[in-house]
Design a protein around this motif. Sequence first.
Motif, PDB file in Angstrom:
ATOM      1  N   ALA A  91      -8.037  -1.061   4.205  1.00 49.13           N
ATOM      2  CA  ALA A  91      -8.288  -2.243   3.388  1.00 49.13           C
ATOM      3  C   ALA A  91      -8.469  -3.480   4.276  1.00 49.13           C
ATOM      4  O   ALA A  91      -9.337  -4.321   4.017  1.00 49.13           O
ATOM      5  N   PHE A  92      -7.662  -3.581   5.335  1.00 50.58           N
ATOM      6  CA  PHE A  92      -7.780  -4.710   6.260  1.00 50.58           C
ATOM      7  C   PHE A  92      -9.148  -4.722   6.922  1.00 50.58           C
ATOM      8  O   PHE A  92      -9.833  -5.749   6.959  1.00 50.58           O
ATOM      9  N   GLN A 150     -16.450  -7.843   6.140  1.00 47.96           N
ATOM     10  CA  GLN A 150     -17.424  -8.370   5.194  1.00 47.96           C
ATOM     11  C   GLN A 150     -18.060  -9.596   5.843  1.00 47.96           C
ATOM     12  O   GLN A 150     -17.360 -10.404   6.465  1.00 47.96           O
ATOM     13  N   ASN A 171     -16.425 -13.132   5.309  1.00 45.62           N
ATOM     14  CA  ASN A 171     -15.091 -13.219   5.889  1.00 45.62           C
ATOM     15  C   ASN A 171     -15.156 -13.260   7.411  1.00 45.62           C
ATOM     16  O   ASN A 171     -14.384 -13.966   8.057  1.00 45.62           O
ATOM     17  N   SER A 211      -3.568   0.644   4.208  1.00 45.10           N
ATOM     18  CA  SER A 211      -3.524  -0.785   4.534  1.00 45.10           C
ATOM     19  C   SER A 211      -4.476  -1.113   5.676  1.00 45.10           C
ATOM     20  O   SER A 211      -5.142  -2.153   5.649  1.00 45.10           O
ATOM     21  N   TRP A 264       0.824  -1.211   0.000  1.00 44.15           N
ATOM     22  CA  TRP A 264       0.000   0.000   0.000  1.00 44.15           C
ATOM     23  C   TRP A 264       0.860   1.264   0.000  1.00 44.15           C
ATOM     24  O   TRP A 264       0.467   2.283  -0.563  1.00 44.15           O
ATOM     25  N   ALA A 287     -11.920  -3.225   5.963  1.00 41.90           N
ATOM     26  CA  ALA A 287     -12.982  -3.448   4.978  1.00 41.90           C
ATOM     27  C   ALA A 287     -13.095  -4.924   4.624  1.00 41.90           C
ATOM     28  O   ALA A 287     -14.195  -5.443   4.430  1.00 41.90           O
ATOM     29  N   THR A 288     -11.972  -5.616   4.567  1.00 43.58           N
ATOM     30  CA  THR A 288     -11.984  -7.039   4.242  1.00 43.58           C
ATOM     31  C   THR A 288     -12.493  -7.875   5.404  1.00 43.58           C
ATOM     32  O   THR A 288     -13.300  -8.785   5.224  1.00 43.58           O
ATOM     33  N   VAL A 289     -12.029  -7.574   6.607  1.00 41.25           N
ATOM     34  CA  VAL A 289     -12.404  -8.368   7.776  1.00 41.25           C
ATOM     35  C   VAL A 289     -13.895  -8.265   8.070  1.00 41.25           C
ATOM     36  O   VAL A 289     -14.534  -9.255   8.422  1.00 41.25           O
TER      37      VAL A 289
END
Length: 122
Positions: free
Chosen positions: A55-56, A62, A65, A52, A37, A58-60
Amino acid sequence: MEGIGWLSTLPPLVAIYLAIHTRRVIFSLGIYIWLGWTLLAGGNLFLGLMDSLNAFLATVFQPNNLKILFFSGLIGSLIVFTQRSGGVEGFIGWVEKRNAMTSRRSVRILTFLISMILFTEG
């Protein structure tokens, strides 16, 4: 977006080096993500860190996930509980007391059956 060229190979190489030499895989992956990043942010260290983390998160968070992470945490907790409570040693003692494992084939069959019982999701 312009490409960063050969610099794109830097994050994975750093992560592999760190994982081998520090033996801390999670730390190495964190550095990998942050470095990637940072490169995408034009070398800005602070902006790379913020991107970073965003993004972490936002991913976690979901839903799918989050379910996987929660399930993995439960399985990990079960494994630690079994180890600390002496369940593995108890099972080994049970098998040794019955003298059931007399050949390589019987050990392979027992290993297969145990893995099917423990790691089958319903």
